[in-house]
Write a protein that holds these residues in place. Sequence first.
Motif, PDB file in Angstrom:
ATOM      1  N   LEU A 143      35.328 -19.350 -28.860  1.00  0.00           N
ATOM      2  CA  LEU A 143      35.176 -19.563 -30.291  1.00  0.00           C
ATOM      3  C   LEU A 143      34.284 -18.499 -30.914  1.00  0.00           C
ATOM      4  N   HIS A 144      34.643 -18.086 -32.102  1.00  0.00           N
ATOM      5  CA  HIS A 144      33.832 -17.189 -32.918  1.00  0.00           C
ATOM      6  C   HIS A 144      32.978 -18.053 -33.833  1.00  0.00           C
ATOM      7  N   TYR A 145      31.854 -17.495 -34.320  1.00  0.00           N
ATOM      8  CA  TYR A 145      30.956 -18.314 -35.142  1.00  0.00           C
ATOM      9  C   TYR A 145      31.609 -18.780 -36.440  1.00  0.00           C
ATOM     10  N   GLU A 146      32.690 -18.117 -36.859  1.00  0.00           N
ATOM     11  CA  GLU A 146      33.394 -18.530 -38.073  1.00  0.00           C
ATOM     12  C   GLU A 146      34.411 -19.638 -37.821  1.00  0.00           C
ATOM     13  N   GLY A 147      34.474 -20.137 -36.590  1.00  0.00           N
ATOM     14  CA  GLY A 147      35.442 -21.174 -36.273  1.00  0.00           C
ATOM     15  C   GLY A 147      36.759 -20.643 -35.760  1.00  0.00           C
ATOM     16  N   PHE A 148      36.931 -19.330 -35.758  1.00  0.00           N
ATOM     17  CA  PHE A 148      38.139 -18.726 -35.206  1.00  0.00           C
ATOM     18  C   PHE A 148      38.033 -18.658 -33.682  1.00  0.00           C
ATOM     19  N   SER A 149      39.135 -18.281 -33.019  1.00  0.00           N
ATOM     20  CA  SER A 149      39.137 -18.266 -31.551  1.00  0.00           C
ATOM     21  C   SER A 149      39.997 -17.123 -31.033  1.00  0.00           C
ATOM     22  N   ARG A 150      39.688 -16.722 -29.824  1.00  0.00           N
ATOM     23  CA  ARG A 150      40.521 -15.745 -29.116  1.00  0.00           C
ATOM     24  C   ARG A 150      41.553 -16.497 -28.268  1.00  0.00           C
ATOM     25  N   PRO A 151      42.631 -15.835 -27.843  1.00  0.00           N
ATOM     26  CA  PRO A 151      43.687 -16.530 -27.082  1.00  0.00           C
ATOM     27  C   PRO A 151      43.194 -17.190 -25.808  1.00  0.00           C
ATOM     28  N   CYS A 152      42.120 -16.681 -25.198  1.00  0.00           N
ATOM     29  CA  CYS A 152      41.647 -17.292 -23.960  1.00  0.00           C
ATOM     30  C   CYS A 152      41.238 -18.747 -24.160  1.00  0.00           C
ATOM     31  N   GLY A 153      40.872 -19.118 -25.366  1.00  0.00           N
ATOM     32  CA  GLY A 153      40.481 -20.502 -25.621  1.00  0.00           C
ATOM     33  C   GLY A 153      41.632 -21.463 -25.432  1.00  0.00           C
ATOM     34  N   TYR A 154      42.816 -21.083 -25.945  1.00  0.00           N
ATOM     35  CA  TYR A 154      43.984 -21.957 -25.802  1.00  0.00           C
ATOM     36  C   TYR A 154      44.359 -22.121 -24.335  1.00  0.00           C
ATOM     37  N   ALA A 155      44.241 -21.069 -23.559  1.00  0.00           N
ATOM     38  CA  ALA A 155      44.546 -21.172 -22.125  1.00  0.00           C
ATOM     39  C   ALA A 155      43.524 -22.049 -21.419  1.00  0.00           C
ATOM     40  N   ASN A 156      42.269 -21.910 -21.781  1.00  0.00           N
ATOM     41  CA  ASN A 156      41.203 -22.659 -21.096  1.00  0.00           C
ATOM     42  C   ASN A 156      41.238 -24.152 -21.383  1.00  0.00           C
ATOM     43  N   VAL A 157      41.741 -24.523 -22.568  1.00  0.00           N
ATOM     44  CA  VAL A 157      41.663 -25.927 -22.938  1.00  0.00           C
ATOM     45  C   VAL A 157      42.566 -26.796 -22.061  1.00  0.00           C
ATOM     46  N   TRP A 158      43.586 -26.189 -21.456  1.00  0.00           N
ATOM     47  CA  TRP A 158      44.492 -26.944 -20.584  1.00  0.00           C
ATOM     48  C   TRP A 158      44.031 -26.950 -19.127  1.00  0.00           C
ATOM     49  N   LYS A 159      42.958 -26.257 -18.830  1.00  0.00           N
ATOM     50  CA  LYS A 159      42.469 -26.162 -17.454  1.00  0.00           C
ATOM     51  C   LYS A 159      41.324 -27.131 -17.221  1.00  0.00           C
ATOM     52  N   PRO A 160      41.150 -27.587 -15.991  1.00  0.00           N
ATOM     53  CA  PRO A 160      39.991 -28.439 -15.688  1.00  0.00           C
ATOM     54  C   PRO A 160      38.706 -27.622 -15.720  1.00  0.00           C
ATOM     55  N   VAL A 161      37.623 -28.271 -16.124  1.00  0.00           N
ATOM     56  CA  VAL A 161      36.320 -27.613 -16.121  1.00  0.00           C
ATOM     57  C   VAL A 161      35.801 -27.495 -14.699  1.00  0.00           C
ATOM     58  N   ALA A 162      36.039 -28.521 -13.893  1.00  0.00           N
ATOM     59  CA  ALA A 162      35.641 -28.516 -12.481  1.00  0.00           C
ATOM     60  C   ALA A 162      36.865 -28.837 -11.634  1.00  0.00           C
TER      61      ALA A 162
END
Length: 720
Positions: free
Chosen positions: A534-553
Motif C-alpha cells: 500500500l502507498h500512503y495515499e491508499g493506492f497499491s502496487r500489483p504485489c498487494g493483490y497477489a499477497n492477499v490470496w496467500k497465507p501469512v504463515a
Amino acid sequence: MSTGLFARLKWPGLVVLVTGCYGLLPLLGSKEIYLRGDSAAQFAPTWWHFGEQLRDSGWPVVLDPSSFAGGNYSAEALFGIWNPINALIWLFVHACPDLLVAVTVVKVAVLVALALGTYLVCREYDAEPWAAAAIATALPFSGFTLWWDAGSWPAGLIAFAYAPWVWLAFRRTLQGRLNPLVAFAVGALAVTQGNPYGTLAVVIIGAALIIEGLVERNRAGAVRLLLTGGCVAALLPLVYLPLVRVSEFTARSSGPLFGNNGKLRPELGDLLGMSSPTFVPGIISITGPNQVPVTYFCWFILPLLPWLRYGVLRHRARALTGLGLIGLGYLLLTLGPSNLWLFRWPLRLIEYFFLALGVALAVVLSKGLRSDHWRARAAGSGAIVAALGFQAWAQHPTWLASTAAGVLLLAALVAAVLVVHRRGVGPVAVAAVLIAGTGLVLTTQALVFEENEGARVYRIPTDVDALQEHYADLDGRVLQFADLRPVQRSGTEAELRAAWDDFLPGSMYHVAGVDAVNNYTGMGFQPFENRLCLHYEGFSRPCGYANVWKPVARGGPPLVDLLKIDTIVAQGEQTVGVTPLPGWDYAETGERTVLVRTEPLPWPESRLSRASDGVEVGEAVSVGHGERVEVDASKESKLTFAMIPWPGYSATVDGKEVDVDHNKAGLMVVTLPKGTSGTLEIAYDRPGKAVGNLGLAAGLLGALVLGAVDFAARRRRRTT
C-alpha cells in the motif's frame, strides 16, 4: 451604534470583509484551488468522517480500528482531535452536501481569522489602523499560504492562523494587560491543533517575548509569561506522546534527523521575489519543479523601501525586541536545511517570517511615506520594479506573457501609490491603493497560475449523496487494489475524473459510506502496508493483490480471510496471472474487477478472524475499539484479529494480562497460555494517557491559579 464603537470596528470590520471577498478571487482561476493535494485525499474526507463519528459516538475521535493504517488519529496528531474548534469544522463539513463547498468555506473563514489576528498584532505595536489593514489583507494571500497551506495543507493553514493570536495574547500577558488564563486558552488551541509548526510558533513567540520583557526590565511580566507558557507546554504530552510511542512502526521512523535534499527549501535570493507577483523560484516541489510564486509576500514592500521612515525602528528598539527576534529566528529557519528533526521542508516557515516582517512594515508605514528627494526615491522604486522583472524573466525566460503581466501590474500599482502620495490626500487613500492592489495581484495570479501544479491533483467527486449512491453496491469490508498515480501524472483531467467512477483515492471511501481498508495516512504501519504493498495515499502496487490470496504463515488461512474482506475491487491489470481462491465470485470483470465473498466468515460480530488449534471460541463480539471473546485453550494458542495492534492495546483473560503482538502482515495476534479459560478482553487506551491527562490537569490548574492571582491583583488596584 455609537460613534466611538464604529470608529474602533470599522478597520477590523473592513479587514474581515475584504479578506472574505478576496478569499473567493482564487476561484476565478480554478474552483478547485482549495481542494488540491492532501486537502482532497486526506482532510476533506476525514473531516467528513470525524463529523459522522462525533455525531454518533462523541468527542474526541481517538481511534478507528476499521480504518486500519489510517485510523490511529491520536498518533497522527495533525488532525487536532483535542481542539474544540476543529470539532465544529468537522460537524460543518459533515452537514454540507458538497465537499468542495464545505472546504472552501472553511478555508476562507480561516484566512479571515488569520487576517484579523494579523491586524490586531500590528495594532498591538501601535501601527496605524490603515497600515495594519494593508498588511492584514495581504498576508493571507502570500505565496506559500495561498498555494500550499490553503490549497493543500489545511492543518498548516489553521496552525498559522493561530500564530498572530498567540502573539497578541502573549504580549498582552507580558505587559499585564490580559489575564494569563486567556493567553493559556489561546496557546492551548494552537498546541492542540496538532501541527508541529503551530507548536513551534508558540515556543518561538513565547521565548522572544520573554527576552523582550527582560530587555525592558519587566521581570514580573517575563515571569508571568514564562509560567503561562509552561502551562501551555504541559499539554504537549496529550497531543504528541501517542505519536512518539508509535513512531517505531511508522514510515516516518526512517530517514536522517538532519539532512538537506533541497526539497521545498528556498535560497536567500528567492526572498527577493517577495514583491514580484509572477516570480516563480526554482524550488523542488512535491511532484517536481515549483510552478507558483511561493516566495511572494505583498506587492508593495520592496518598491516602497526608498520611501519608508526607518527611524521608528531605532527609536523603539527595546520595545520591538520580541518582534526582531521572531523575524530573525524564522528567517534562519526558512533558509535552513530541508530536514531538521520533526520539521521538514523549511518553505513551510516562510509565512511566519512574513508575519513578523509584515508587523515591522506596518509600524514603519504608520509614520507615512517620505516626501523629500522625490525624483531620487521614485527612480529607486523604478529600479526595484525593473530588477524584480529581470529576476522573474531570468528564472523562466520563456514565460514572457506572465512575466510581462506581473511587471506591468507592479509598475502601475507603484505609480498609483506615488501619485496618491504626491497629491497629499492622506494615508487612508494610500491604504486604499495598497489594499486594492492586493486584490488585483491576487486576481492576476489566479488567472495566470490557476492551481498549484506542484501539489498532487485528484479532482475527487464532491457531491456526497451522488457518491454514496454510486458506490452503494460495495458491501461489507472492501479492499481496493489500484494505482491511479500514473493518471495523476500524465492523464487528462477527464481521465482522472472518470477514474473515480471505479476507484477512490485516499480516505474518500469514508464519504462514499463504504467500510474500506484503504485510507490516506501520513504515518502508516509498516508491516501492514508492506504486505499489502500500500502507498500512503491508499493506492497499491500489483504485489498487494497477489499477497492477499496467500497465507501469512505456512498452513494458515490467506490474508484475505485474516482481514475479513467481503469485497475486493481491483484494476484489471493488477489481477493478471493471479487466480482467486474458492469461495469468491466475480461480480464484475474488465478494467475494474470486483470479487465478492460467497462463503460466510466465522464470528461475524467480531474482528476475530482466526483461532489456532487447541482453543475453543464461544461468543465473540467487538466492543468499541476492542473485543470480547469467550475462550478455552487446552494448549498455547493464538487468536488473530483483523485490526492493527497499535501501542495502547492490551489484552486480559479474567483480569490476567496476555501477550499482544502482530503477525508478518501487521495484524493483531493474542497469545493464550495453555489452560487459559474465560473472557478475553481487548481494550485500547491511548499511549501515555496518564501522563497526558496529568499534563492537561497541571496546565489547566496552573492557568487557573495564574488567572486568579491576576484577577485578584487587578481588583486590589481598582479598590486602591
